[in-house]
Write a protein that holds these residues in place. Structure first.
Motif, PDB file in Angstrom:
ATOM      1  N   PRO A   9      -3.173   0.416  11.544  1.00 29.22           N
ATOM      2  CA  PRO A   9      -4.172  -0.561  10.878  1.00 29.22           C
ATOM      3  C   PRO A   9      -4.619  -1.233  12.175  1.00 29.22           C
ATOM      4  O   PRO A   9      -3.803  -1.781  12.943  1.00 29.22           O
ATOM      5  CB  PRO A   9      -3.316  -1.564   9.829  1.00 29.22           C
ATOM      6  CG  PRO A   9      -2.011  -1.071  10.223  1.00 29.22           C
ATOM      7  CD  PRO A   9      -1.937   0.122  10.719  1.00 29.22           C
ATOM      8  N   LYS A  13     -10.464   2.328  13.636  1.00 29.38           N
ATOM      9  CA  LYS A  13     -11.029   3.788  12.873  1.00 29.38           C
ATOM     10  C   LYS A  13     -12.141   3.392  12.087  1.00 29.38           C
ATOM     11  O   LYS A  13     -13.214   4.231  12.275  1.00 29.38           O
ATOM     12  CB  LYS A  13      -9.784   3.953  11.721  1.00 29.38           C
ATOM     13  CG  LYS A  13      -8.453   4.160  12.510  1.00 29.38           C
ATOM     14  CD  LYS A  13      -7.411   4.807  11.399  1.00 29.38           C
ATOM     15  CE  LYS A  13      -7.236   3.590  10.131  1.00 29.38           C
ATOM     16  NZ  LYS A  13      -6.485   2.681  10.370  1.00 29.38           N
ATOM     17  N   THR A  31     -10.521   5.588   2.429  1.00 26.80           N
ATOM     18  CA  THR A  31      -9.839   5.234   1.235  1.00 26.80           C
ATOM     19  C   THR A  31      -9.647   3.588   0.993  1.00 26.80           C
ATOM     20  O   THR A  31      -9.512   3.236   0.016  1.00 26.80           O
ATOM     21  CB  THR A  31      -8.498   5.950   1.220  1.00 26.80           C
ATOM     22  OG1 THR A  31      -7.951   5.942   2.716  1.00 26.80           O
ATOM     23  CG2 THR A  31      -8.563   7.220   0.935  1.00 26.80           C
ATOM     24  N   ARG A  36     -10.617  -0.907  -2.158  1.00 21.79           N
ATOM     25  CA  ARG A  36     -11.167  -2.168  -2.382  1.00 21.79           C
ATOM     26  C   ARG A  36     -12.077  -2.397  -3.369  1.00 21.79           C
ATOM     27  O   ARG A  36     -12.255  -3.420  -4.355  1.00 21.79           O
ATOM     28  CB  ARG A  36     -11.519  -2.952  -1.145  1.00 21.79           C
ATOM     29  CG  ARG A  36     -10.595  -3.499  -0.082  1.00 21.79           C
ATOM     30  CD  ARG A  36     -10.965  -3.998   1.043  1.00 21.79           C
ATOM     31  NE  ARG A  36     -11.380  -3.027   1.908  1.00 21.79           N
ATOM     32  CZ  ARG A  36     -10.618  -2.496   2.799  1.00 21.79           C
ATOM     33  NH1 ARG A  36      -9.215  -2.626   2.731  1.00 21.79           N
ATOM     34  NH2 ARG A  36     -11.168  -1.444   3.610  1.00 21.79           N
ATOM     35  N   GLU A  57       1.708  -2.061   1.574  1.00 19.37           N
ATOM     36  CA  GLU A  57       2.554  -0.745   1.390  1.00 19.37           C
ATOM     37  C   GLU A  57       1.463   0.305   0.848  1.00 19.37           C
ATOM     38  O   GLU A  57       0.433  -0.092   0.796  1.00 19.37           O
ATOM     39  CB  GLU A  57       3.396  -0.712   0.004  1.00 19.37           C
ATOM     40  CG  GLU A  57       4.698  -1.817  -0.093  1.00 19.37           C
ATOM     41  CD  GLU A  57       5.565  -1.371   0.885  1.00 19.37           C
ATOM     42  OE1 GLU A  57       5.735  -0.356   1.110  1.00 19.37           O
ATOM     43  OE2 GLU A  57       6.376  -2.385   1.334  1.00 19.37           O
ATOM     44  N   VAL A  59      -0.566   2.837  -1.206  1.00 18.20           N
ATOM     45  CA  VAL A  59      -0.706   3.311  -2.434  1.00 18.20           C
ATOM     46  C   VAL A  59      -0.186   4.473  -2.886  1.00 18.20           C
ATOM     47  O   VAL A  59      -0.212   5.266  -1.790  1.00 18.20           O
ATOM     48  CB  VAL A  59      -2.108   3.075  -2.704  1.00 18.20           C
ATOM     49  CG1 VAL A  59      -2.740   3.560  -4.069  1.00 18.20           C
ATOM     50  CG2 VAL A  59      -2.750   1.770  -2.605  1.00 18.20           C
ATOM     51  N   GLY A  85      -8.890   6.658   7.320  1.00 18.23           N
ATOM     52  CA  GLY A  85      -7.593   5.895   6.541  1.00 18.23           C
ATOM     53  C   GLY A  85      -6.971   6.962   5.779  1.00 18.23           C
ATOM     54  O   GLY A  85      -6.044   6.616   4.926  1.00 18.23           O
ATOM     55  N   ARG A  88      -2.457   9.376   5.358  1.00 15.94           N
ATOM     56  CA  ARG A  88      -1.733   8.348   5.474  1.00 15.94           C
ATOM     57  C   ARG A  88      -0.157   8.678   5.522  1.00 15.94           C
ATOM     58  O   ARG A  88       0.770   7.928   5.695  1.00 15.94           O
ATOM     59  CB  ARG A  88      -1.793   7.073   5.101  1.00 15.94           C
ATOM     60  CG  ARG A  88      -2.489   6.026   6.066  1.00 15.94           C
ATOM     61  CD  ARG A  88      -3.094   5.016   4.981  1.00 15.94           C
ATOM     62  NE  ARG A  88      -2.887   3.658   5.614  1.00 15.94           N
ATOM     63  CZ  ARG A  88      -4.089   2.977   6.025  1.00 15.94           C
ATOM     64  NH1 ARG A  88      -5.389   3.565   5.559  1.00 15.94           N
ATOM     65  NH2 ARG A  88      -4.012   1.943   6.462  1.00 15.94           N
ATOM     66  N   GLN A  92       0.077  13.607   1.551  1.00 11.03           N
ATOM     67  CA  GLN A  92      -1.490  13.662   1.616  1.00 11.03           C
ATOM     68  C   GLN A  92      -2.100  14.654   2.761  1.00 11.03           C
ATOM     69  O   GLN A  92      -3.078  15.199   2.254  1.00 11.03           O
ATOM     70  CB  GLN A  92      -1.956  12.226   2.071  1.00 11.03           C
ATOM     71  CG  GLN A  92      -1.514  10.992   1.240  1.00 11.03           C
ATOM     72  CD  GLN A  92      -1.957   9.724   1.487  1.00 11.03           C
ATOM     73  OE1 GLN A  92      -2.893   9.574   2.509  1.00 11.03           O
ATOM     74  NE2 GLN A  92      -1.553   8.526   0.952  1.00 11.03           N
ATOM     75  N   ARG A 140       2.550  -3.719   7.374  1.00  7.41           N
ATOM     76  CA  ARG A 140       1.774  -2.326   7.307  1.00  7.41           C
ATOM     77  C   ARG A 140       2.151  -1.472   8.717  1.00  7.41           C
ATOM     78  O   ARG A 140       2.127  -0.327   8.640  1.00  7.41           O
ATOM     79  CB  ARG A 140       0.181  -2.788   7.414  1.00  7.41           C
ATOM     80  CG  ARG A 140      -0.164  -3.441   6.139  1.00  7.41           C
ATOM     81  CD  ARG A 140      -1.702  -3.097   5.705  1.00  7.41           C
ATOM     82  NE  ARG A 140      -2.753  -3.204   6.812  1.00  7.41           N
ATOM     83  CZ  ARG A 140      -3.397  -4.218   6.900  1.00  7.41           C
ATOM     84  NH1 ARG A 140      -2.988  -5.340   5.969  1.00  7.41           N
ATOM     85  NH2 ARG A 140      -4.349  -4.418   7.639  1.00  7.41           N
TER      86      ARG A 140
HETATM   87  P1  ADP Z   1      -6.151  -0.678   7.642  1.00  8.87           P
HETATM   88  O1  ADP Z   1      -6.328   0.506   8.188  1.00  8.87           O
HETATM   89  O2  ADP Z   1      -6.959  -1.831   8.730  1.00  8.87           O
HETATM   90  O3  ADP Z   1      -4.698  -1.361   7.292  1.00  8.87           O
HETATM   91  P2  ADP Z   1      -7.303   0.273   5.136  1.00  8.87           P
HETATM   92  O4  ADP Z   1      -8.794  -0.463   4.770  1.00  8.87           O
HETATM   93  O5  ADP Z   1      -7.740   1.436   5.830  1.00  8.87           O
HETATM   94  O6  ADP Z   1      -6.921  -0.891   6.445  1.00  8.87           O
HETATM   95  O7  ADP Z   1      -6.489  -0.057   3.990  1.00  8.87           O
HETATM   96  C1  ADP Z   1      -6.004  -1.190   3.446  1.00  8.87           C
HETATM   97  C2  ADP Z   1      -4.652  -0.805   2.426  1.00  8.87           C
HETATM   98  O8  ADP Z   1      -5.319   0.314   1.587  1.00  8.87           O
HETATM   99  C3  ADP Z   1      -3.729  -0.365   3.159  1.00  8.87           C
HETATM  100  O9  ADP Z   1      -2.814  -1.357   3.443  1.00  8.87           O
HETATM  101  C4  ADP Z   1      -2.840   0.311   1.906  1.00  8.87           C
HETATM  102  O10 ADP Z   1      -2.255  -0.303   0.923  1.00  8.87           O
HETATM  103  C5  ADP Z   1      -4.300   0.969   1.266  1.00  8.87           C
HETATM  104  N1  ADP Z   1      -4.446   2.454   1.521  1.00  8.87           N
HETATM  105  C6  ADP Z   1      -5.521   2.931   2.348  1.00  8.87           C
HETATM  106  N2  ADP Z   1      -5.613   4.074   2.465  1.00  8.87           N
HETATM  107  C7  ADP Z   1      -4.718   4.594   1.982  1.00  8.87           C
HETATM  108  C8  ADP Z   1      -4.002   5.829   2.031  1.00  8.87           C
HETATM  109  N3  ADP Z   1      -4.689   7.163   2.574  1.00  8.87           N
HETATM  110  N4  ADP Z   1      -2.856   6.031   1.222  1.00  8.87           N
HETATM  111  C9  ADP Z   1      -2.141   4.925   0.649  1.00  8.87           C
HETATM  112  N5  ADP Z   1      -2.718   3.880   0.590  1.00  8.87           N
HETATM  113  C10 ADP Z   1      -3.655   3.767   1.341  1.00  8.87           C
END
Ligand code: ADP
Length: 183
Positions: A9, A13, A31, A36, A57, A59, A85, A88, A92, A140
């Motif tokens: 994070p 990216k 994602t 969001r 955490e 998702v 993103g 992860r 996946q 994170r």
């Molecule tokens: P960052 O990379 O800055 O943490 P993101 O916008 O990519 O922010 O993700 C925000 C949140 O959304 C993550 O902390 C997680 O809870 C969820 N998330 C995003 N992408 C995934 C993914 N591929 N698998 C599971 N959770 C995800």
């Protein structure tokens, strides 16, 4: 172009993916943004995702995998995409490989943006998103090293990983990425 942006994070990216969209005319599929939007809509998926996101955490794999499956089926993703993103977790990544193999459109490269932890924490604290409190940020990063870091070996083994220095000037980072893609 079918690539994924990979990194902890706060490594930038999303910012770099957005810039690539301008150059290569393929959609950015984030994602984080999709989740969001689901939370803002108050959909069932959003309700499922919110607690995990607030805590830093991941998702649940099934939730994000299904979301990506639907997104990749949209017309604008047929000529390529920049994943941001996702994936992860190993689960996946494996699901993505199966999905893309069926379409005969395998992922080409994974761009790994490298930034040190302390710089990441400083960047995220100054960003100030709702889920960017220091405690959640540390979590994170922990989640990243436990669940996401293993993908480095996964994609290295596939010969798809390209590591790029994610520090310094935004444009300089972008130039490094484009150069890495040109190989
Ligand atoms: P960052 O990379 O800055 O943490 P993101 O916008 O990519 O922010 O993700 C925000 C949140 O959304 C993550 O902390 C997680 O809870 C969820 N998330 C995003 N992408 C995934 C993914 N591929 N698998 C599971 N959770 C995800």
């Amino acid at each position: 172009m079918r690539i994924a942006m990979f990194g902890a994070p706060g490594t930038g990216k999303g910012t770099q993916a957005e810039k690539l969209v301008g150059t290569f005319s393929v959609p950015q599929i984030s994602t984080g943004d999709l989740l969001r939007a689901a939370v803002a809509e108050g959909s069932e998926l959003g309700r499922k995702a919110k607690a995990a996101m607030d805590a830093g955490e991941l998702v649940a794999d099934e939730v994000v995998i299904e979301m990506i499956r639907e997104r990749l089926a949209q017309p604008d993703a047929q000529d390529g995409f920049i994943l941001d993103g996702f994936p992860r977790s190993i689960k996946q990544a494996e699901s993505l490989d199966v999905m893309l193999e069926r379409l005969e459109q395998p992922l080409e490269q994974v761009i790994h943006l490298e930034v040190e932890d302390e710089e990441i924490v400083q960047r995220l604290l100054s960003r100030g998103r709702d889920d960017d409190s220091e405690e959640v940020i540390r979590n994170r990063l922990q989640v990243f090293s436990n669940q996401t870091q293993p993908l480095i070996n996964y994609y290295e083994d596939q010969g798809k990983l390209v590591s790029v220095d994610g520090t310094g000037d935004m444009q300089a980072i972008y130039d490094r990425i484009v150069k890495a893609l040109d190989r």
